[in-house]
Write an enzyme that holds these catalytic residues in place. Structure first.
Site, PDB file in Angstrom:
ATOM      1  NE  ARG A  56     -38.715 -21.161  65.451  1.00 38.50           N
ATOM      2  CZ  ARG A  56     -37.443 -21.461  65.709  1.00 38.50           C
ATOM      3  NH1 ARG A  56     -37.165 -22.434  66.539  1.00 38.50           N
ATOM      4  NH2 ARG A  56     -36.470 -20.788  65.148  1.00 38.50           N
ATOM      5  N   GLY A  75     -35.789 -27.686  57.378  1.00 44.53           N
ATOM      6  CA  GLY A  75     -36.551 -28.624  58.224  1.00 44.53           C
ATOM      7  C   GLY A  75     -37.700 -29.115  57.389  1.00 44.53           C
ATOM      8  N   GLY A  76     -38.265 -30.236  57.788  1.00 45.43           N
ATOM      9  CA  GLY A  76     -39.303 -30.873  56.989  1.00 45.43           C
ATOM     10  C   GLY A  76     -40.403 -29.931  56.530  1.00 45.43           C
ATOM     11  CG  ASP A 193     -46.465 -30.889  63.536  1.00 44.28           C
ATOM     12  OD1 ASP A 193     -47.083 -31.953  63.635  1.00 44.28           O
ATOM     13  OD2 ASP A 193     -45.233 -30.835  63.433  1.00 44.28           O
ATOM     14  CE  LYS A 332     -36.029 -38.261  64.035  1.00 41.23           C
ATOM     15  NZ  LYS A 332     -36.894 -38.231  62.849  1.00 41.23           N
ATOM     16  CG  ASP A 556     -83.050 -32.688  78.764  1.00 44.68           C
ATOM     17  OD1 ASP A 556     -83.699 -33.739  78.866  1.00 44.68           O
ATOM     18  OD2 ASP A 556     -81.807 -32.634  78.826  1.00 44.68           O
ATOM     19  CE1 TYR A 557     -84.857 -33.934  87.082  1.00 39.99           C
ATOM     20  CE2 TYR A 557     -83.742 -35.969  86.493  1.00 39.99           C
ATOM     21  CZ  TYR A 557     -84.197 -35.090  87.454  1.00 39.99           C
ATOM     22  OH  TYR A 557     -83.998 -35.350  88.779  1.00 39.99           O
ATOM     23  CG  ASP A 737     -77.825 -32.504  77.944  1.00 42.76           C
ATOM     24  OD1 ASP A 737     -79.027 -32.860  77.891  1.00 42.76           O
ATOM     25  OD2 ASP A 737     -76.903 -33.278  78.229  1.00 42.76           O
TER      26      ASP A 737
HETATM   27  C1  GDG Z   1     -41.630 -34.020  61.208  1.00 43.50           C
HETATM   28  C2  GDG Z   1     -41.868 -35.505  61.505  1.00 43.50           C
HETATM   29  C3  GDG Z   1     -42.051 -35.913  59.070  1.00 43.50           C
HETATM   30  C4  GDG Z   1     -31.894 -32.647  58.852  1.00 43.50           C
HETATM   31  N1  GDG Z   1     -30.648 -32.435  59.274  1.00 43.50           N
HETATM   32  C5  GDG Z   1     -30.050 -31.633  58.386  1.00 43.50           C
HETATM   33  C6  GDG Z   1     -30.963 -31.331  57.386  1.00 43.50           C
HETATM   34  N2  GDG Z   1     -32.105 -31.965  57.692  1.00 43.50           N
HETATM   35  C7  GDG Z   1     -33.334 -31.932  56.903  1.00 43.50           C
HETATM   36  C8  GDG Z   1     -33.528 -33.218  56.129  1.00 43.50           C
HETATM   37  C9  GDG Z   1     -35.039 -33.310  56.044  1.00 43.50           C
HETATM   38  C10 GDG Z   1     -35.472 -32.658  57.336  1.00 43.50           C
HETATM   39  O1  GDG Z   1     -34.423 -31.822  57.778  1.00 43.50           O
HETATM   40  C11 GDG Z   1     -35.804 -33.660  58.411  1.00 43.50           C
HETATM   41  O2  GDG Z   1     -36.807 -34.505  57.968  1.00 43.50           O
HETATM   42  P1  GDG Z   1     -37.821 -35.285  58.921  1.00 43.50           P
HETATM   43  O3  GDG Z   1     -38.698 -36.151  58.112  1.00 43.50           O
HETATM   44  O4  GDG Z   1     -37.069 -35.954  60.012  1.00 43.50           O
HETATM   45  O5  GDG Z   1     -38.725 -34.087  59.429  1.00 43.50           O
HETATM   46  P2  GDG Z   1     -38.900 -33.252  60.789  1.00 43.50           P
HETATM   47  O6  GDG Z   1     -39.097 -31.832  60.445  1.00 43.50           O
HETATM   48  O7  GDG Z   1     -37.744 -33.501  61.672  1.00 43.50           O
HETATM   49  O8  GDG Z   1     -40.233 -33.803  61.497  1.00 43.50           O
HETATM   50  C12 GDG Z   1     -41.399 -36.375  60.363  1.00 43.50           C
HETATM   51  C13 GDG Z   1     -41.840 -34.426  58.857  1.00 43.50           C
HETATM   52  O9  GDG Z   1     -42.259 -33.649  59.977  1.00 43.50           O
HETATM   53  C14 GDG Z   1     -42.606 -33.916  57.647  1.00 43.50           C
HETATM   54  O10 GDG Z   1     -43.978 -34.097  57.796  1.00 43.50           O
HETATM   55  O11 GDG Z   1     -41.459 -36.618  58.001  1.00 43.50           O
HETATM   56  O12 GDG Z   1     -41.760 -37.726  60.617  1.00 43.50           O
HETATM   57  O13 GDG Z   1     -41.210 -35.885  62.712  1.00 43.50           O
HETATM   58  O14 GDG Z   1     -35.529 -32.562  54.992  1.00 43.50           O
HETATM   59  O15 GDG Z   1     -32.902 -33.123  54.890  1.00 43.50           O
HETATM   60  N3  GDG Z   1     -30.649 -30.552  56.336  1.00 43.50           N
HETATM   61  C15 GDG Z   1     -29.388 -30.053  56.282  1.00 43.50           C
HETATM   62  N4  GDG Z   1     -28.461 -30.295  57.230  1.00 43.50           N
HETATM   63  C16 GDG Z   1     -28.738 -31.089  58.292  1.00 43.50           C
HETATM   64  O16 GDG Z   1     -27.849 -31.301  59.131  1.00 43.50           O
HETATM   65  N5  GDG Z   1     -29.044 -29.269  55.268  1.00 43.50           N
END
Ligand code: GDG
Length: 794
Positions: A56, A75-76, A193, A332, A556-557, A737
């Site tokens: 994404r 997101g992370g 990823d 989770k 080669d064989y 090979d």
């Molecule tokens: C992968 C891996 C690894 C979540 N809900 C809300 C919200 N969040 C934010 C959190 C945090 C992030 O999203 C989620 O963190 P995760 O660690 O669970 O990361 P993912 O993107 O789900 O997944 C994970 C990560 O990649 C990084 O390498 O840690 O193990 O699965 O930042 O704060 N933020 C807001 N509202 C929400 O409702 N504002």
């Protein structure tokens, strides 16, 4: 309590701070002073582009009546990379000239208008359009229904569908094409990823001069779990990732799992975290992702967060808060967590009415039946617990099932007395780190699963096993009754760790390690890569064959003229092969030699009737057409008894290994032994043999799953050279090979050398399989005898 968050008007998911800018520029929401780390700028980064590739893009496209709008995604990964770009002035502090981000925009290809594309491109975002079918089969299919559950160890949830795999291959190709179309030699590509595990290898084939790093954000499971993938898929995924110069994981355990899978399913050994893939060295290491520590640590000072904190405190009326937030996902451990909370309230009734559990579950993968069913089950459990234990003025569980705005999340981090983070499996888990970083007041207790990657860094958390209901309940009690001093002691130690290893350090470390790995590989990459032998290259080869006066084919064989069989004795030549060799050897001034590692008896009994040269035991003995066997050169094998004795001791020590003796050599095979044990014992054997052998007489060779001792100087390359010297051909074709055939390719650099199958090689050409090679040989056999060529020079 129903109104806990009622005051706010919540924007929808992918909550934002308005239109994003080019990656790396600062946004209003995160306008904290960027902490630029001490960067060790690498000369390889100077003036090149950084291309980030993820499934994404870091924005969500919102389609409206009057047009489209872009919103920054939360997101992370998106947050992590944005923080890195902010701290490095959009990568310029590291020397990058430009940063581009390649990914899917989140809308189906049909809805991706020219307007959307140009809005994205203006911000350095390059969309890869996905059709509805691709979203279903690639994203929801192979990514979320195959790789996600499998890599998290949820094997029973894993679906193995051929059509998912086909879509995965196709979409990975699309992403790689998009990258190759905009990256130039020397540019840096950072692939993220599990969605894109084939991209590094595709880039290595199509754009070999790119520096490529691959990072996996989720766990890599033990080899026994990864083994459940059908063999062609799992090999392609491992080879796919190994196309990178650097492969990164969150923790050491995933690195080990990956290296074991590579050893077991591809047969590549690793030393000190470096996998040797042909001429390249792929570094594999752990790079635990961090967070933007300063952003979270300063959050409580921001007016909008402060206001939320005050409001929450007022409404909570002194209630203690246990808090968790997760995406809705079976990894989770949400149900386990609810039951542990129920158990705690059962065992400690004095806490009823004094503490509440705020459980935020953010909707995810809506429409997938498994997730819908889990949502219903969570709701049933929350309803049951609240129904059985709740009071008129107290609910045991405050359940919120929607995305919450960032300022509310930050406020919750600050008011929560306990964060209860108990995933069954999590690559890292950023929420636990964000909670700790947020506590400027040095209060709060983190309860954390030992099965989350973060457990390796947050050592002062109360560590629990998420399946141990009473252990989790005990931890909740301990957390709620922990004195302030201990809370602060634990918090400050964890904060020191997070401050030091923040997200910027993570990204900079990863990029710099990629630079080092790329620099190491550069020399071998710049050597001309092998080209597929078809179309023009094949026509050219046939032409050269026709125009030549004297031809030699060195073949080669096993694996080259014949497929590899599980048992060596099965590889008996079929009549078609024998006819083909006969026809080729009957062409005027054309010599055929089969050059094999097999012993003389096998080759004599199956090929002895043909008028061809045969080299046995890697060239130790050579037989002329119709003649007898002669050694390549005079060698002695007096060392054999001593070597055999040592190898037999190893065979007795390591079950599954065995000794094979030929006239000129002795070998210890360990292909049926656990890779780590086999490799470790092979190292010991090499050491032991090295100490007892005279190098001028015997050579110790480390092959694929074998340690072999041969007379010094004997190898297929030496045999090839001897035949070329004797026959003086002006056209040489070599086909092979495996590793031992590389000696022939290197010994006769002018030859038309052909590698059969995949993998790095010194050969000029490649063909897919022994069948493809036989097709080439059939074409040669069908050519007009060169004597009759009209335009033959001279
Ligand atoms: C992968 C891996 C690894 C979540 N809900 C809300 C919200 N969040 C934010 C959190 C945090 C992030 O999203 C989620 O963190 P995760 O660690 O669970 O990361 P993912 O993107 O789900 O997944 C994970 C990560 O990649 C990084 O390498 O840690 O193990 O699965 O930042 O704060 N933020 C807001 N509202 C929400 O409702 N504002």
């Amino acid at each position: 309590m129903r109104r806990l968050f009622g005051r706010c008007a919540y924007p929808r998911a992918a909550e934002t701070s308005g239109a994003p800018r080019r990656p790396g520029t600062r946004t209003a929401a995160s306008a904290q002073p960027a902490r630029v780390p001490k960067l060790l700028s690498h000369h390889l980064l100077r003036g090149v582009k950084l291309v980030i590739v993820s499934n994404r893009l870091p924005v969500a496209v919102v389609l409206r009546e009057g047009g489209a709008e872009l919103r920054e995604a939360v997101g992370g990964l998106a947050t992590a990379v944005r923080s890195f770009l902010r701290a490095t002035e959009g990568g310029r502090a590291l020397g990058f000239s430009e940063v581009l981000w390649v990914g899917w925009s989140g809308v189906r290809a049909e809805a991706e208008t020219a307007e959307v594309r140009s809005m994205l491109r203006d911000r350095g975002l390059v969309p890869v359009p996905l059709s509805g079918d691709e979203v279903n089969l690639f994203y929801e299919g192979f990514c979320n229904s195959t790789l996600w559950p499998l890599l998290h160890g949820f094997t029973v949830y894993t679906q193995f569908e051929r059509k998912f795999w086909d879509a995965y291959v196709g979409v990975n190709q699309k992403f790689a094409d998009a990258v190759a179309s905009l990256a130039e030699p020397g540019d840096f590509v950072w692939v993220h990823d599990y969605h894109l595990m084939l991209v590094p290898a595709i880039l290595r084939d199509t754009a070999p001069e790119l520096a490529v790093g691959f990072f996996l954000h989720i766990p890599f499971p033990p080899a026994e779990v990864f083994q459940l993938l059908p063999p062609p898929w799992r090999s392609a995924i491992l080879e796919g990732v190994l196309g990178a110069d650097l492969v990164g994981f969150h923790i050491h355990e995933y690195v080990n799992n990956f290296l074991r899978a590579v050893a077991r399913f591809l047969g590549y050994g690793a030393e000190g975290g470096v996998v040797h893939v042909g001429r390249r060295k792929v570094r594999v290491g752990f790079f635990p992702i961090g967070i933007d520590f300063d952003f979270f640590h300063a959050a409580a000072e921001r007016p909008e967060v402060k206001a939320e904190i005050d409001e929450l405190r007022q409404r909570l009326r002194g209630l203690k808060v246990v808090f968790s937030i997760d995406r809705l996902d079976y990894t989770k451990g949400l149900l386990n967590r609810l039951r542990a909370w129920e158990r705690f309230l059962g065992e400690h009734p004095e806490w009823r009415g004094r503490a509440t559990f705020v459980l935020v579950v953010v909707p995810s993968r809506t429409g997938v039946p498994q997730y819908e069913a889990m949502k219903r089950e969570i709701e049933r459990e929350v309803g049951r617990i609240n129904g059985e234990l709740g009071e008129v003025d107290w609910v045991p569980v405050v359940y919120i099932s929607r995305f919450i705005p960032t300022e509310v999340l930050l406020a919750l981090y600050n008011v929560a007395d306990v964060a209860l983070i108990t995933p069954l499996k999590d690559g890292m888990n950023l929420v636990s780190k964000e909670y700790v970083a947020s506590r400027r007041d040095c209060r709060g207790v983190l309860i954390l699963s030992e099965t989350a990657g973060a457990a390796h860094e947050l050592l002062d958390a109360l560590m629990v096993n998420p399946n141990d209901e009473s252990g989790v309940a005990d931890a909740v009690y301990k957390a709620l009754t922990m004195d302030d001093e201990e809370q602060c002691r634990r918090m400050s130690r964890m904060q020191a760790e997070l401050r030091q290893h923040d997200v910027v350090k993570w990204a900079v470390d990863f990029i710099q390690a990629t630079a080092v790995a790329y620099a190491d590989n550069k020399a071998s990459i710049s050597a001309e890569p092998a080209r597929r032998l078809d179309g023009e290259t094949l026509r050219d080869l046939l032409n050269r064959f026709t125009r030549s006066r004297r031809r030699l084919l060195l073949l080669d064989y096993d694996g080259t003229l014949m497929p590899h069989y599980p048992y060596a004795y099965q590889a008996v030549p079929d009549p078609e092969l024998k006819q083909l060799l006969h026809t080729l050897a009957s062409l005027p001034d054309t010599y055929v030699a089969v050059v094999s590692g097999r012993d003389r008896d096998f080759l004599e009994s199956w090929l002895g009737d043909l008028r061809i040269f045969i080299a046995a035991e890697h060239g130790a003995y050579i037989k002329d057409p119709g003649g007898g066997w002669a050694p390549l050169f005079p060698f002695d094998v007096q060392w054999k008894d001593a070597v055999r004795k040592v190898m037999e001791e190893f065979a007795a020590l390591v079950p599954g290994s065995y000794v094979e003796e030929k006239t000129s050599s002795v070998a210890w095979h360990f292909r049926n032994v656990e890779p780590e044990i086999g490799e470790a014992m092979a190292n010991k054997l090499v050491d032991a043999l090295g100490g007892m052998l005279d190098k001028s007489r015997a050579a110790v060779l480390r092959g694929k799953k074998v340690v072999e001792v041969r007379p010094a100087g004997v190898n297929k390359g030496a045999a090839a050279r001897l035949l070329v010297e004797r026959l003086s051909p002006d056209f040489v074709l070599i086909a092979g090979d495996d590793e031992t055939d590389e000696d022939m390719f290197k010994a006769i650099p002018d030859a038309a050398s052909v590698k059969v199958g995949r993998g790095e090689t010194a050969a000029r050409y490649t063909v897919a399989s022994y069948k493809a090679l036989r097709e080439v040989l059939r074409l040669l056999a069908a050519l007009k005898p060169p004597d009759a060529v009209d335009d033959k020079p001279g």
